[in-house]
Motif scaffolding. Sequence first.
Motif, PDB file in Angstrom:
ATOM      1  N   MET A   1       0.821  -1.211   0.000  1.00 20.31           N
ATOM      2  CA  MET A   1       0.000   0.000   0.000  1.00 20.31           C
ATOM      3  C   MET A   1       0.860   1.268   0.000  1.00 20.31           C
ATOM      4  SD  MET A   1      -3.136  -0.725  -0.276  1.00 20.31           S
ATOM      5  CE  MET A   1      -3.825   0.862   0.159  1.00 20.31           C
ATOM      6  N   ASN A   2       1.956   1.239   0.771  1.00 17.49           N
ATOM      7  CA  ASN A   2       2.834   2.409   0.787  1.00 17.49           C
ATOM      8  C   ASN A   2       3.424   2.669  -0.591  1.00 17.49           C
ATOM      9  OD1 ASN A   2       2.531   3.155   3.456  1.00 17.49           O
ATOM     10  ND2 ASN A   2       4.236   1.910   4.184  1.00 17.49           N
ATOM     11  N   ALA A   3       3.786   1.576  -1.305  1.00 14.47           N
ATOM     12  CA  ALA A   3       4.362   1.738  -2.636  1.00 14.47           C
ATOM     13  C   ALA A   3       3.340   2.328  -3.603  1.00 14.47           C
ATOM     14  CB  ALA A   3       4.868   0.392  -3.143  1.00 14.47           C
ATOM     15  N   VAL A   4       2.101   1.851  -3.513  1.00 14.01           N
ATOM     16  CA  VAL A   4       1.045   2.377  -4.380  1.00 14.01           C
ATOM     17  C   VAL A   4       0.791   3.847  -4.074  1.00 14.01           C
ATOM     18  CG1 VAL A   4      -1.397   2.215  -4.971  1.00 14.01           C
ATOM     19  CG2 VAL A   4      -0.044   0.129  -4.698  1.00 14.01           C
ATOM     20  N   LYS A   5       0.693   4.172  -2.788  1.00 10.66           N
ATOM     21  CA  LYS A   5       0.464   5.559  -2.383  1.00 10.66           C
ATOM     22  C   LYS A   5       1.600   6.456  -2.870  1.00 10.66           C
ATOM     23  CE  LYS A   5      -0.362   8.463   1.686  1.00 10.66           C
ATOM     24  NZ  LYS A   5       0.684   9.439   1.335  1.00 10.66           N
ATOM     25  N   SER A   6       2.833   5.972  -2.770  1.00 15.37           N
ATOM     26  CA  SER A   6       3.973   6.772  -3.201  1.00 15.37           C
ATOM     27  C   SER A   6       3.924   7.045  -4.692  1.00 15.37           C
ATOM     28  CB  SER A   6       5.286   6.049  -2.847  1.00 15.37           C
ATOM     29  OG  SER A   6       5.413   5.905  -1.449  1.00 15.37           O
ATOM     30  N   GLY A 376       9.762  21.706  26.210  1.00 13.31           N
ATOM     31  CA  GLY A 376      10.344  20.577  26.920  1.00 13.31           C
ATOM     32  C   GLY A 376      10.056  19.240  26.263  1.00 13.31           C
ATOM     33  N   LYS A 377       9.235  19.251  25.210  1.00 12.16           N
ATOM     34  CA  LYS A 377       8.898  18.006  24.524  1.00 12.16           C
ATOM     35  C   LYS A 377      10.011  17.644  23.555  1.00 12.16           C
ATOM     36  CE  LYS A 377       6.276  14.586  23.153  1.00 12.16           C
ATOM     37  NZ  LYS A 377       5.955  13.457  24.047  1.00 12.16           N
ATOM     38  N   PRO A 378      10.675  16.491  23.715  1.00  9.74           N
ATOM     39  CA  PRO A 378      11.750  16.109  22.791  1.00  9.74           C
ATOM     40  C   PRO A 378      11.192  15.710  21.433  1.00  9.74           C
ATOM     41  CG  PRO A 378      11.332  14.335  24.346  1.00  9.74           C
ATOM     42  CD  PRO A 378      10.482  15.494  24.786  1.00  9.74           C
ATOM     43  N   VAL A 379      11.992  15.938  20.391  1.00 14.34           N
ATOM     44  CA  VAL A 379      11.534  15.651  19.031  1.00 14.34           C
ATOM     45  C   VAL A 379      12.619  14.907  18.261  1.00 14.34           C
ATOM     46  CG1 VAL A 379       9.978  17.632  18.933  1.00 14.34           C
ATOM     47  CG2 VAL A 379      12.349  17.888  18.171  1.00 14.34           C
ATOM     48  N   LEU A 380      12.174  14.171  17.258  1.00 15.38           N
ATOM     49  CA  LEU A 380      13.057  13.540  16.278  1.00 15.38           C
ATOM     50  C   LEU A 380      12.670  14.083  14.911  1.00 15.38           C
ATOM     51  CD1 LEU A 380      15.066  11.469  15.102  1.00 15.38           C
ATOM     52  CD2 LEU A 380      13.220   9.759  15.222  1.00 15.38           C
ATOM     53  N   LEU A 381      13.626  14.705  14.230  1.00 14.80           N
ATOM     54  CA  LEU A 381      13.400  15.275  12.913  1.00 14.80           C
ATOM     55  C   LEU A 381      14.098  14.393  11.884  1.00 14.80           C
ATOM     56  CD1 LEU A 381      14.226  19.020  13.777  1.00 14.80           C
ATOM     57  CD2 LEU A 381      12.095  17.757  14.187  1.00 14.80           C
ATOM     58  N   ILE A 382      13.323  13.774  11.004  1.00 13.27           N
ATOM     59  CA  ILE A 382      13.885  12.881   9.986  1.00 13.27           C
ATOM     60  C   ILE A 382      13.749  13.569   8.636  1.00 13.27           C
ATOM     61  CG2 ILE A 382      13.813  10.587   8.962  1.00 13.27           C
ATOM     62  CD1 ILE A 382      12.389   9.563  11.421  1.00 13.27           C
ATOM     63  N   ALA A 383      14.877  13.831   7.991  1.00 10.80           N
ATOM     64  CA  ALA A 383      14.885  14.545   6.715  1.00 10.80           C
ATOM     65  C   ALA A 383      15.526  13.680   5.645  1.00 10.80           C
ATOM     66  CB  ALA A 383      15.659  15.852   6.849  1.00 10.80           C
ATOM     67  N   ALA A 384      14.840  13.586   4.499  1.00 15.71           N
ATOM     68  CA  ALA A 384      15.392  12.886   3.349  1.00 15.71           C
ATOM     69  C   ALA A 384      15.700  13.911   2.264  1.00 15.71           C
ATOM     70  CB  ALA A 384      14.402  11.843   2.826  1.00 15.71           C
ATOM     71  N   GLY A 385      16.987  14.117   1.991  1.00 17.12           N
ATOM     72  CA  GLY A 385      17.389  15.040   0.939  1.00 17.12           C
ATOM     73  C   GLY A 385      16.931  16.460   1.193  1.00 17.12           C
ATOM     74  N   ILE A 386      16.202  17.032   0.219  1.00 17.31           N
ATOM     75  CA  ILE A 386      15.731  18.409   0.318  1.00 17.31           C
ATOM     76  C   ILE A 386      14.731  18.576   1.450  1.00 17.31           C
ATOM     77  CG2 ILE A 386      13.794  18.118  -1.275  1.00 17.31           C
ATOM     78  CD1 ILE A 386      16.185  21.148  -1.046  1.00 17.31           C
ATOM     79  N   GLY A 387      14.284  17.474   2.039  1.00 16.50           N
ATOM     80  CA  GLY A 387      13.363  17.537   3.171  1.00 16.50           C
ATOM     81  C   GLY A 387      13.950  18.195   4.401  1.00 16.50           C
ATOM     82  N   GLY A 472      10.400  15.038   3.199  1.00 17.19           N
ATOM     83  CA  GLY A 472      11.138  14.581   2.022  1.00 17.19           C
ATOM     84  C   GLY A 472      10.176  14.292   0.890  1.00 17.19           C
ATOM     85  N   SER A 473      10.636  13.499  -0.072  1.00 21.07           N
ATOM     86  CA  SER A 473       9.781  13.126  -1.199  1.00 21.07           C
ATOM     87  C   SER A 473       8.661  12.222  -0.704  1.00 21.07           C
ATOM     88  CB  SER A 473      10.611  12.391  -2.253  1.00 21.07           C
ATOM     89  OG  SER A 473      11.021  11.134  -1.753  1.00 21.07           O
ATOM     90  N   PRO A 474       7.555  12.101  -1.455  1.00 22.71           N
ATOM     91  CA  PRO A 474       6.443  11.246  -1.023  1.00 22.71           C
ATOM     92  C   PRO A 474       6.867   9.814  -0.712  1.00 22.71           C
ATOM     93  CG  PRO A 474       5.745  12.627  -2.844  1.00 22.71           C
ATOM     94  CD  PRO A 474       7.214  12.853  -2.689  1.00 22.71           C
ATOM     95  N   ALA A 475       7.719   9.228  -1.561  1.00 15.20           N
ATOM     96  CA  ALA A 475       8.153   7.850  -1.334  1.00 15.20           C
ATOM     97  C   ALA A 475       8.970   7.742  -0.049  1.00 15.20           C
ATOM     98  CB  ALA A 475       8.960   7.356  -2.531  1.00 15.20           C
ATOM     99  N   SER A 476       9.882   8.694   0.169  1.00 17.11           N
ATOM    100  CA  SER A 476      10.703   8.678   1.382  1.00 17.11           C
ATOM    101  C   SER A 476       9.856   8.867   2.620  1.00 17.11           C
ATOM    102  CB  SER A 476      11.772   9.777   1.305  1.00 17.11           C
ATOM    103  OG  SER A 476      12.643   9.575   0.227  1.00 17.11           O
ATOM    104  N   VAL A 477       8.916   9.802   2.551  1.00 17.02           N
ATOM    105  CA  VAL A 477       8.056  10.075   3.703  1.00 17.02           C
ATOM    106  C   VAL A 477       7.236   8.842   4.077  1.00 17.02           C
ATOM    107  CG1 VAL A 477       6.008  11.363   4.427  1.00 17.02           C
ATOM    108  CG2 VAL A 477       7.954  12.571   3.453  1.00 17.02           C
ATOM    109  N   ASP A 478       6.652   8.178   3.095  1.00 17.51           N
ATOM    110  CA  ASP A 478       5.834   6.995   3.378  1.00 17.51           C
ATOM    111  C   ASP A 478       6.664   5.902   4.029  1.00 17.51           C
ATOM    112  OD1 ASP A 478       3.570   8.198   2.364  1.00 17.51           O
ATOM    113  OD2 ASP A 478       3.821   7.370   0.355  1.00 17.51           O
ATOM    114  N   SER A 479       7.872   5.672   3.511  1.00 12.54           N
ATOM    115  CA  SER A 479       8.734   4.629   4.056  1.00 12.54           C
ATOM    116  C   SER A 479       9.206   4.962   5.470  1.00 12.54           C
ATOM    117  CB  SER A 479       9.942   4.437   3.137  1.00 12.54           C
ATOM    118  OG  SER A 479      10.873   3.541   3.694  1.00 12.54           O
TER     119      SER A 479
END
Length: 500
Positions: A1-6, A376-387, A472-479
């Motif tokens: 489903m993720n691949a189709v959505k991407s 005070g809320k900790p965060v994780l920022l995940i960036a793919a390329g231009i993201g 990031g890109s749609p495919a990267s974000v979904d994954s």
Amino acid sequence: MNAVKSRIDTWLGRFTMYRLILWVLGVLVVYSMVLNVLGWLTFGLPQMLVHLVLCLGVTYASNRLLAMVFRITPHSESSLITGLLIYFLFWPAFGVTDMAGVALACVLASASKYALAFRGRHIFNPAAAGAFLTGLTGLNIATWWAATPAMLWLLVPGVLVVLYRTRKMLMATVFMVVATSIICAELLSRGMTFGQALWQPLAQRPLLFFVGFMLSEPLTLPPRRWQQLALAAVVGVVFAVPYNLGFVANSPELALLLGNLIAFVLGQRGGVELIFKGSRALTPGSTEFRFEPTRPVRYAAGQFMELNLPHSGSDGKGRRRVFSITSPPGAAEVTFGVGTAEPLSTAKKALLALQPGDNISATTVGGDFLLPHDAGKPVLLIAAGIGITPFLAHLAADEAARDTVVLYLAKGRDELACAEQLEASGARVIARLADGSTPPDFMLDAGTSRIDAPRLRELVPDLAEREVYVSGSPASVDSLRAAARGAGARRVHVDSFAGY
């Protein structure tokens, strides 16, 4: 489903919102004429053809004429969309008064973009404004004839595609639930069965057409999602509740105009002129562009801005493009990080061709890719390329005290943008470089293995305690979103870059 959505996201990302709506409306026009030939509609094909030419011709011509008067480069796609909307709002007929009313609606729709505007930004949906004002003259009244059961076969998928591309599905759902509930309750009180009461608003009233092509117009929406949802509920009530104030009665166009006025009060009122100051390469495939606004711009770290880039020979990307703001709020200059690897759209070529001192306009500021109010809320920022671009504003703002982890995925070391800024932010930065190169010393090397749920838990053991943001890109974000959820993330916020 993720691949189709991407794949769907990537394909739809090739079209701007304006180009997509133009194509969908064009298909619906052809479909309406086929229905007429088959006898499902009874306007008469000559009437429909003349009506179409009248709507498109008068709207396009009046828009270009007014643009010349106001010395503004006309947006042809926008005028064609307005003409097609008016085609579906007014009954096709050969009566002189009827045709005069349609022509007046087209001219008033074009004029509303300039006369009912503030600092270069129109306040009201042009088609709704033209239809409402024409109704006051008595020449013609909008019937919204697209609301007929025969149109549903293509209207429903067309509306769904537009709402999915513009990410307004939730807002549309709120409107539909509120308006349908009120109308159903009214019809049930008149003795209709529940099935009849539900079918009528969906098939015989213009709820779907209204929400898909008019309420969802970005230029007349407030910037934040919660504001858009509240607006959808308010417009749903005004749309569905019957009232008569003498000179005006409830109508879809009046409900939309009231919603537009509320959105204007809530949002960035008026367009913003930006003076180009210069650019610099961030990576071999991305560039930072700097602009000085002629007046203060209200935005929050993580939001985007839509830039209007007039140029000749526009491709399918159109001339209005959305870019993440990389500068912190309150900065003297507004900066954007833009992917500039080949192949380039004509809009990006126009952006690269700017010379210092050139002016462009920004039409919209919005987005909800914002960090928690609680520092005070900790965060994780995940960036793919231009993201990485929306995170640069977060890291440059007053986020130094926040416990922040950045996971940066890039092809290689030379594709890591703004390394100095990342180091100065004080965030813990993890780099996963696909070519196996070594990241800067301040970054933790995550190797070249795929970032899945187990690997993400290894790199960020306390992930479940953090709010996660993925860009990031749609495919990267979904994954990456799937990996974060599999690793135990409770909340994952996403900001995909469709069509960059």
